[in-house]
Motif scaffolding. Structure first.
Motif, mmCIF file in Angstrom:
data_model
loop_
_atom_site.group_PDB
_atom_site.id
_atom_site.type_symbol
_atom_site.label_atom_id
_atom_site.label_comp_id
_atom_site.label_asym_id
_atom_site.label_seq_id
_atom_site.Cartn_x
_atom_site.Cartn_y
_atom_site.Cartn_z
ATOM 1 N N TRP A 92 -4.858 -7.502 -2.214
ATOM 2 C CA TRP A 92 -4.330 -7.537 -3.572
ATOM 3 C C TRP A 92 -3.621 -8.868 -3.831
ATOM 4 N N GLU A 123 -6.234 -11.473 -4.319
ATOM 5 C CA GLU A 123 -6.896 -11.252 -5.607
ATOM 6 C C GLU A 123 -6.057 -11.815 -6.762
ATOM 7 N N GLU A 124 -4.755 -11.673 -6.669
ATOM 8 C CA GLU A 124 -3.866 -12.193 -7.711
ATOM 9 C C GLU A 124 -3.642 -13.696 -7.572
ATOM 10 N N ASP A 151 -0.278 -5.337 1.128
ATOM 11 C CA ASP A 151 -1.683 -5.311 0.737
ATOM 12 C C ASP A 151 -2.157 -6.753 0.527
ATOM 13 N N ASP A 181 0.860 -1.179 0.000
ATOM 14 C CA ASP A 181 0.000 0.000 0.000
ATOM 15 C C ASP A 181 0.899 1.232 0.000
#
Length: 96
Positions: A19, A22-23, A16, A9
């Motif tokens: 993130w 999410e990846e 983060d 961040d």
């Protein structure tokens, strides 16, 4: 302000985790798909053990593992390049 880094961040400097998750989801899906196909092939090879077709299923399973590994690695490389380009573009826009 420290330079922008992937998965950090920029405001707080902390990792983060949203993130990262999410990846990680698309990578996990790819691994599961190829793993399930290879497991099915190896299961069929063990069911038909003692016959010639078991060798065919075992070789097919190894082929699926090899191709799946390549696909996952290519996905990771392409996605890393995309993220690097996005980060670079954001950093370039911040300077102007």
């Amino acid at each position: 302000m420290p330079p922008n880094r992937l998965f950090f961040d920029p405001k707080t400097g902390d990792v983060d985790t949203d993130w990262i998750l999410e990846e990680a989801v698309p990578i996990a899906k790819l691994v599961l798909v190829f793993g399930a196909i290879a497991a099915l092939s190896f299961l069929l090879a063990s069911i038909f053990s003692g016959s010639g077709i078991s060798l065919l299923f075992a070789v097919a399973g190894q082929f699926v593992v090899a191709v799946g590994t390549g696909v996952v690695l290519l996905y990771v490389i392409v996605r890393a390049r995309q993220l690097g380009d996005e980060l670079e573009n954001r950093a370039g826009n911040d300077r102007v």
